[in-house]
Each structure stands twice: as C-alpha cells, then as structure tokens.
Scaffold this motif. Structure first.
Motif: not given
Length: 348
Positions: A30-31, A34, A326-327, A329-331, A333-334
């Motif tokens: 995931n990182v 991003l 990006a949104i 993937l960020t969600a 990742l959280v």
C-alpha cells in the motif's frame, strides 16, 4: 469410531504470525503504491511551469460568447464577484487626492496603473499576499505580470471600478504566458484592455476610443481597425519596440482565457489559504481550489485550440483518478494499520 484429529496448540500462534506477515506485506504494498502515485504526480509537476499546467487543468472550461460579453451591471451568476470590503490600505491609495480628481473611469484606471508602474524595475516575482505584493511593487520595483494584476484588481475594486483578469499562454495552457486586465468604463459602455505590467493600452486610431481585450486581439491578428498602442503612465515600458509587443501577443493569441472571478480580497483572506500561502504558492492555490474560492478559467474558443483544450480536460481526468486512488489507498492503509495494531502480538 475414530475421534477427529485435534489442532496442535502451536497452530494458533503460527496462524497469527502468518496473519501479521500478510498484514505487513499489504501495508508495504500500500505504501509503495502511494509513493508511486506521489512520484508520478511530482513528475507531472516538474518543472514549475508544468505545475501551473496541473492547476489550470483543474480549473479550465470551454467558454462561450456570452462568457466574454457580460457587463458588471449583470454579471454571470457563477462569476466569483468580489463582495468583501477592501483593505483600508487599498482604499486609501484608490481615493488619494490625485486619483479622486478624475471623474471618468478610464482616467482612474490609468492612474491606478501608473501607481504600480512608476517604480517598476523587473526585479523578480513576489508571490505573496496582496498587501505584501503591493508594497514590493511600489517600494522595491519587484513583481511579474500576475503580481501586477493582483495588485491592480485590488486597487481598481477599492476605487469602485469593474475589473476582470485575462491571461494567455504559449505552451498549451501551461505556465509560459502573460496576464492583463480589462476595466469597464461606464462612459464608453464597454470593457477596456489594459496591460498593467507592460504599461500599455490601445486605442482606435480614428476615434481614439480604447480597445477592449478582444478588439486588441483582432488588431494584433490583423483583423481589426487600425489601432495605436499608447503608454498607460509613468515608468518603464515592457517592450520598447512596439512590434515586439505585437509579436508577443500574437504568439499567444490562440490560448486566451478569462479568469472567472475577481475575488482577490476574499481569496487571500480565506483562513486556510492564508496558512497555505506561508508555506508555498502552489499549496495555497490547491487549498483555494479545495475550498471553492479559486476562480475557474473560461477559454476563448478558436478553430485551432480545441485539441489543446481537450488535452487539458484529459489531464484533469488523470489528476482526479490519481486523487481517488490516493484516497482509497490511504483509507486502506489506515484500516490495515488498525488491524495490525489491535493484534496483541503485533510487535513480536
């Protein structure tokens, strides 16, 4: 009858370890994804003129004839018309005795332009808030065309003039280009072209009436009536040789656009924009777009710029796609970090 085999007591810890490894691998992937998105976006934004292209792609729209022919008495409903009270410093300058002596809009417009060009020395861009920009122009001789336009919009509106901003580019609506203004003169009943930075305007040679921006464009393309280019007021000329000015404008004639707003006070006064401005101009612009205080751009359509406009619209789709990815993937990742963190053996 045989009993079912029982699970080995070590199976649960082993399964938990495998689960943690899978979570860490998912987090790493995931990182990495991003970082790829960030790196690709940064590559699109380099050099800085390409960063301007990305900003423009988020704002650009095809204009219509009606978008360029309205008057301040009846502005379009979605035009970001400035309604905030001007800062006291601009009111004081706009209403100084010299400017107050002029009764006509056009005379005031030229006086305000002269205030900015009287000490112009082309000493570099400013890219700051309105008050800082104004002081740097008149006291230090700094500023590029966009800085002059921002300061002029502030002065003109503090003086009660209708004003709007134009621009054009040389590179497919990227960062190489120029900015200028139109002032609405109530005596002439028309918008009037004014290049504040280059310290010039144009008048019809027969009548002496100032040309509008689109009339000036026709003139430099050889389609309009004969015109005369005149100095606005004191200070240096951007082009000492008139033909070079004409060639400069002609080079960008296929990529003209109108900024769909003159809200310089409310733009720079927005709290989030003020904070972002302290960090960087591009960040401030993105912040203004996100909060809905950044004007859009209406492109003057021609028979030959449709392909370039379409390329910008396609770029906007790419940027929106990158933002959505990006949104997401960020969600994810959280969620993955939360799942790893709730495992009591996560640190082992």
């Amino acid at each position: 009858v045989h009993d079912e085999p029982k699970h080995n007591a070590r199976d649960c810890p082993m399964e938990a370890a495998r689960r943690r490894r899978r979570l860490r691998m998912a987090i790493g992937a995931n990182v990495a994804a991003l970082l790829v998105i960030v790196a690709y976006t940064l590559s699109l934004a380099y050099p800085p003129t390409e960063a301007v292209r990305l900003r423009t792609a988020l704002l650009i729209e095809a204009g219509t004839d009606a978008d360029f022919s309205w008057t301040p008495a009846r502005p379009p409903a979605d035009f970001m018309l400035e309604r905030s009270v001007p800062p006291a410093q601009f009111v004081a300058v706009a209403h100084n005795p010299a400017a107050a002596a002029f009764a006509r809009d056009w005379d005031k417009a030229l006086a305000y332009a002269g205030t900015l060009t009287s000490n112009a020395q082309d000493r570099g861009a400013i890219q700051s808030d309105l008050v800082t920009t104004y002081r740097a122009i008149v006291e230090e001789g700094r500023g590029y065309c966009a800085d002059f336009v921002d300061a002029y919009l502030a002065l003109a509106q503090a003086g009660g003039l209708g004003v709007r901003q134009w621009g054009f580019s040389f590179d497919g609506f990227g960062g190489h280009g120029h900015a200028f203004v139109e002032v609405f003169d109530r005596n002439f009943g028309k918008w009037v072209f004014l290049d504040v930075y280059n310290n010039v305007h144009a008048v019809d040679r027969a009548s002496g009436i100032p040309l509008s921006a689109l009339e000036f464009r026709d003139f430099i393309l050889g389609r309009g009536a004969p015109a005369e280019i005149r100095r606005n007021g004191p200070g240096r000329l951007g082009f000492r040789i008139e033909q070079k000015l004409i060639d400069y404008y002609r080079k960008g004639a296929d990529e003209w656009y109108l900024w769909w707003g003159n809200n310089v006070f409310s733009y720079y006064d927005h709290p989030a924009v003020r904070v972002a401005e302290r960090l960087s101009r591009p960040l401030a612009q993105l912040t203004a777009i996100a909060f809905g205080v950044h004007p859009t751009i209406k492109v003057l359509p021609t028979s030959t710029n449709a392909e370039r406009l379409n390329a910008m619209l396609q770029l906007r789709i790419v940027l929106f796609g990158l933002a959505v990815a990006a949104i997401v993937l960020t969600a994810m990742l959280v969620i993955l970090l939360w799942q790893l963190g709730r495992d009591p053996r996560a640190g082992t």
